[in-house]
Design a protein around this motif. Structure first.
Motif, short mmCIF file in Angstrom:
data_model
loop_
_atom_site.label_atom_id
_atom_site.label_comp_id
_atom_site.label_asym_id
_atom_site.label_seq_id
_atom_site.Cartn_x
_atom_site.Cartn_y
_atom_site.Cartn_z
N VAL A 136 -62.41 105.34 -68.71
CA VAL A 136 -61.57 106.15 -67.83
C VAL A 136 -62.03 105.92 -66.39
O VAL A 136 -62.94 106.57 -65.91
N CYS A 137 -61.41 104.96 -65.74
CA CYS A 137 -61.84 104.54 -64.42
C CYS A 137 -60.78 104.89 -63.39
O CYS A 137 -59.61 104.62 -63.58
N ASN A 138 -61.22 105.45 -62.29
CA ASN A 138 -60.27 105.74 -61.22
C ASN A 138 -60.51 104.88 -59.98
O ASN A 138 -60.07 105.20 -58.89
N GLU A 139 -61.21 103.76 -60.18
CA GLU A 139 -61.34 102.81 -59.07
C GLU A 139 -59.98 102.16 -58.84
O GLU A 139 -59.16 102.06 -59.74
N VAL A 140 -59.80 101.72 -57.63
CA VAL A 140 -58.55 101.06 -57.24
C VAL A 140 -58.84 99.57 -57.08
O VAL A 140 -59.86 99.18 -56.51
N ALA A 141 -57.95 98.75 -57.61
CA ALA A 141 -58.08 97.29 -57.48
C ALA A 141 -57.26 96.85 -56.28
O ALA A 141 -56.11 97.25 -56.11
N LEU A 142 -57.87 95.99 -55.46
CA LEU A 142 -57.19 95.43 -54.30
C LEU A 142 -57.52 93.95 -54.20
O LEU A 142 -58.56 93.51 -54.70
N VAL A 143 -56.66 93.21 -53.54
CA VAL A 143 -56.92 91.80 -53.30
C VAL A 143 -56.64 91.45 -51.85
O VAL A 143 -55.81 92.05 -51.19
N TYR A 144 -57.37 90.46 -51.41
CA TYR A 144 -57.13 89.82 -50.12
C TYR A 144 -56.58 88.44 -50.47
O TYR A 144 -57.24 87.66 -51.15
N LYS A 145 -55.37 88.15 -50.02
CA LYS A 145 -54.72 86.87 -50.32
C LYS A 145 -55.24 85.81 -49.37
O LYS A 145 -55.15 85.94 -48.15
N LEU A 146 -55.76 84.74 -49.93
CA LEU A 146 -56.29 83.64 -49.13
C LEU A 146 -55.23 82.59 -48.84
O LEU A 146 -55.43 81.75 -47.96
N ILE A 171 -53.39 96.29 -56.07
CA ILE A 171 -52.74 95.62 -57.20
C ILE A 171 -52.95 96.46 -58.45
O ILE A 171 -53.82 97.33 -58.49
N ASN A 172 -52.19 96.17 -59.47
CA ASN A 172 -52.35 96.81 -60.76
C ASN A 172 -53.63 96.29 -61.40
O ASN A 172 -53.89 95.09 -61.37
N LYS A 173 -54.41 97.16 -62.01
CA LYS A 173 -55.66 96.74 -62.64
C LYS A 173 -55.45 95.71 -63.74
O LYS A 173 -56.34 94.93 -64.03
N GLU A 174 -54.27 95.71 -64.34
CA GLU A 174 -54.01 94.72 -65.39
C GLU A 174 -54.01 93.29 -64.84
O GLU A 174 -54.11 92.34 -65.59
N ALA A 175 -53.92 93.14 -63.53
CA ALA A 175 -53.93 91.81 -62.91
C ALA A 175 -55.36 91.27 -62.74
O ALA A 175 -55.54 90.11 -62.40
N ILE A 176 -56.35 92.11 -63.02
CA ILE A 176 -57.75 91.69 -62.89
C ILE A 176 -58.09 90.72 -64.02
O ILE A 176 -57.70 90.94 -65.16
N PRO A 177 -58.85 89.68 -63.70
CA PRO A 177 -59.25 88.75 -64.77
C PRO A 177 -59.93 89.50 -65.92
O PRO A 177 -60.81 90.33 -65.69
N GLU A 178 -59.49 89.21 -67.13
CA GLU A 178 -59.98 89.93 -68.32
C GLU A 178 -61.50 89.89 -68.45
O GLU A 178 -62.13 90.88 -68.80
N HIS A 179 -62.10 88.75 -68.16
CA HIS A 179 -63.55 88.67 -68.32
C HIS A 179 -64.29 89.62 -67.38
O HIS A 179 -65.40 90.03 -67.66
#
Length: 154
Positions: A143-153, A121-129
């Protein structure tokens, strides 16, 4: 034989020892002993007998979103599917707790999580907190190059 068990406070020194090299490399965030103790119920450990060989944590952000954090497997035990077992345990725990939507992960190893059903997913979708509570502590921020991913429940 590797077993998965919930962590207790006496496990903290071994947990801290296991992640030292990954913290130095900036792969895992440094968490103080007090922070680990405060969140001890979040952790599941992989043990061979009494030896700690890996662990992860399931952090609950809200009723909708949980996060897999601090996934680590001792280098000598990698390639034995211990990491997969820890992630599956965390996902099942999220389901049992009735997290409503997603299990999030930030990682430098996206292919590992994709094999387990996570989607990028796009990192902007991560909860702001999340950004301000954790990411700001990282040696790579902003400057982060981690990748954001989700598992849909759902």
């Amino acid at each position: 034989m590797i077993t998965l068990v919930k962590a207790n406070l006496t496990d903290i020194p071994a947990m801290q020892e296991l992640v030292i090299s990954e913290i130095k490399e900036g792969v895992i965030l440094n968490r103080s002993e007090d922070e680990v103790a405060t969140n001890i119920r979040s952790y599941v450990l992989a043990k061979e007998g009494e030896k700690l060989v890996g662990y992860t944590a399931l952090h609950i952000h809200s009723r909708r979103v949980a996060e897999i954090r601090s996934l680590i497997v001792d280098e000598a035990y990698r390639g034995q599917k211990i990491g997969q077992a820890l992630v599956r345990f965390a996902v099942e725990e999220a389901k049992a707790l009735r997290v409503e939507e997603d299990v999030l992960v930030l990682t430098y190893q996206p292919a590992f999580f994709e094999k387990l059903g996570f989607s990028e997913i796009n990192k902007e979708a991560i909860p702001e907190h999340k950004i301000w509570a954790d990411c700001i502590k990282c040696i790579h921020f902003p400057v982060c190059n981690e990748v954001a991913l989700v598992y849909k429940l759902l």
